[in-house]
Design a protein around this motif. Structure first.
Motif, PDB file in Angstrom:
ATOM      1  N   ASN A   1      57.328  -8.003  53.155  1.00  0.00           N
ATOM      2  CA  ASN A   1      57.299  -8.469  54.538  1.00  0.00           C
ATOM      3  C   ASN A   1      56.375  -7.643  55.424  1.00  0.00           C
ATOM      4  O   ASN A   1      56.513  -7.651  56.629  1.00  0.00           O
ATOM      5  CB  ASN A   1      58.713  -8.498  55.118  1.00  0.00           C
ATOM      6  CG  ASN A   1      59.342  -7.129  55.171  1.00  0.00           C
ATOM      7  OD1 ASN A   1      58.766  -6.155  54.712  1.00  0.00           O
ATOM      8  ND2 ASN A   1      60.531  -7.050  55.720  1.00  0.00           N
ATOM      9  N   ALA A   2      55.432  -6.933  54.836  1.00  0.00           N
ATOM     10  CA  ALA A   2      54.498  -6.141  55.641  1.00  0.00           C
ATOM     11  C   ALA A   2      53.590  -7.044  56.468  1.00  0.00           C
ATOM     12  O   ALA A   2      53.175  -6.669  57.562  1.00  0.00           O
ATOM     13  CB  ALA A   2      53.676  -5.219  54.750  1.00  0.00           C
ATOM     14  N   THR A   3      53.304  -8.241  55.974  1.00  0.00           N
ATOM     15  CA  THR A   3      52.458  -9.168  56.733  1.00  0.00           C
ATOM     16  C   THR A   3      53.159  -9.588  58.014  1.00  0.00           C
ATOM     17  O   THR A   3      52.552  -9.585  59.096  1.00  0.00           O
ATOM     18  CB  THR A   3      52.115 -10.401  55.881  1.00  0.00           C
ATOM     19  OG1 THR A   3      51.483  -9.968  54.673  1.00  0.00           O
ATOM     20  CG2 THR A   3      51.181 -11.338  56.623  1.00  0.00           C
TER      21      THR A   3
ATOM     22  N   GLY B   1      46.718  -7.150  62.535  1.00  0.00           N
ATOM     23  CA  GLY B   1      47.965  -6.688  61.923  1.00  0.00           C
ATOM     24  C   GLY B   1      48.347  -7.502  60.701  1.00  0.00           C
ATOM     25  O   GLY B   1      48.832  -6.964  59.706  1.00  0.00           O
ATOM     26  N   GLY B   2      48.125  -8.807  60.765  1.00  0.00           N
ATOM     27  CA  GLY B   2      48.409  -9.661  59.620  1.00  0.00           C
ATOM     28  C   GLY B   2      47.517  -9.340  58.438  1.00  0.00           C
ATOM     29  O   GLY B   2      47.960  -9.330  57.290  1.00  0.00           O
ATOM     30  N   ALA B   3      46.252  -9.079  58.708  1.00  0.00           N
ATOM     31  CA  ALA B   3      45.321  -8.734  57.632  1.00  0.00           C
ATOM     32  C   ALA B   3      45.692  -7.406  56.976  1.00  0.00           C
ATOM     33  O   ALA B   3      45.691  -7.284  55.751  1.00  0.00           O
ATOM     34  CB  ALA B   3      43.893  -8.676  58.175  1.00  0.00           C
ATOM     35  N   ILE B   4      46.044  -6.430  57.791  1.00  0.00           N
ATOM     36  CA  ILE B   4      46.438  -5.131  57.248  1.00  0.00           C
ATOM     37  C   ILE B   4      47.750  -5.254  56.474  1.00  0.00           C
ATOM     38  O   ILE B   4      47.896  -4.721  55.373  1.00  0.00           O
ATOM     39  CB  ILE B   4      46.545  -4.088  58.377  1.00  0.00           C
ATOM     40  CG1 ILE B   4      45.155  -3.799  58.955  1.00  0.00           C
ATOM     41  CG2 ILE B   4      47.189  -2.798  57.869  1.00  0.00           C
ATOM     42  CD1 ILE B   4      45.171  -2.997  60.236  1.00  0.00           C
ATOM     43  N   GLY B   5      48.706  -5.969  57.036  1.00  0.00           N
ATOM     44  CA  GLY B   5      49.988  -6.160  56.349  1.00  0.00           C
ATOM     45  C   GLY B   5      49.828  -6.915  55.048  1.00  0.00           C
ATOM     46  O   GLY B   5      50.498  -6.611  54.048  1.00  0.00           O
ATOM     47  N   ASN B   6      48.949  -7.909  55.012  1.00  0.00           N
ATOM     48  CA  ASN B   6      48.703  -8.661  53.785  1.00  0.00           C
ATOM     49  C   ASN B   6      48.082  -7.761  52.723  1.00  0.00           C
ATOM     50  O   ASN B   6      48.421  -7.868  51.539  1.00  0.00           O
ATOM     51  CB  ASN B   6      47.812  -9.855  54.068  1.00  0.00           C
ATOM     52  CG  ASN B   6      47.723 -10.781  52.884  1.00  0.00           C
ATOM     53  OD1 ASN B   6      48.664 -10.896  52.104  1.00  0.00           O
ATOM     54  ND2 ASN B   6      46.599 -11.441  52.733  1.00  0.00           N
TER      55      ASN B   6
END
Length: 92
Positions: free
Chosen positions: A31-33, A71-76
Motif C-alpha cells: 500500500n505504499a502507492t 507521491g504515487g510514482a514514488i510509492g509505486n
C-alpha cells in the motif's frame, strides 16, 4: 488570512479522510502507492497554497495534483521493489 489557512487545512484533512475510505479495511501489504498519493497530495496542497502569488486556491489544487502524481510514482516504485509475502500455511 489565518481563517483561510484553517479552512484549507480542514478541507485537505477531510479530503484525505474521505479518500482513505476507498481503499478498504483489509490489510494490504503493498500500500505504499496509496500512502504516497495521499501524502503527496496533502504536502503539495500546503506547499502550493503557501507559494507566492494571488491565486492561492488554484496553487493549492495544482500543488495537490503534482504532489499526488509524484507521491504515487514514488510509492509505486517502493511497491515494485518489495516482494509479495508468501503464505506458507503456518500458524495463523
Amino acid at each position: 488570512m489565518k481563517r483561510n489557512i484553517t479552512k484549507t487545512a480542514l478541507f485537505s484533512i477531510a479530503t484525505v479522510w474521505m479518500m482513505s475510505g476507498c481503499t478498504g479495511t483489509e490489510a494490504t501489504p503493498r500500500n505504499a502507492t496509496q500512502t504516497g498519493v495521499a501524502t503527496g497530495a496533502v504536502a503539495g496542497a500546503v506547499i502550493g497554497y503557501n507559494a507566492s502569488g494571488r491565486h492561492k486556491g488554484r496553487n493549492a489544487v495544482l500543488g495537490a495534483a503534482a504532489g499526488a502524481l509524484a507521491g504515487g510514482a514514488i510509492g509505486n516504485a517502493v511497491d515494485e521493489q518489495n516482494p509479495e509475502p508468501v503464505n506458507d500455511g503456518g500458524w495463523q
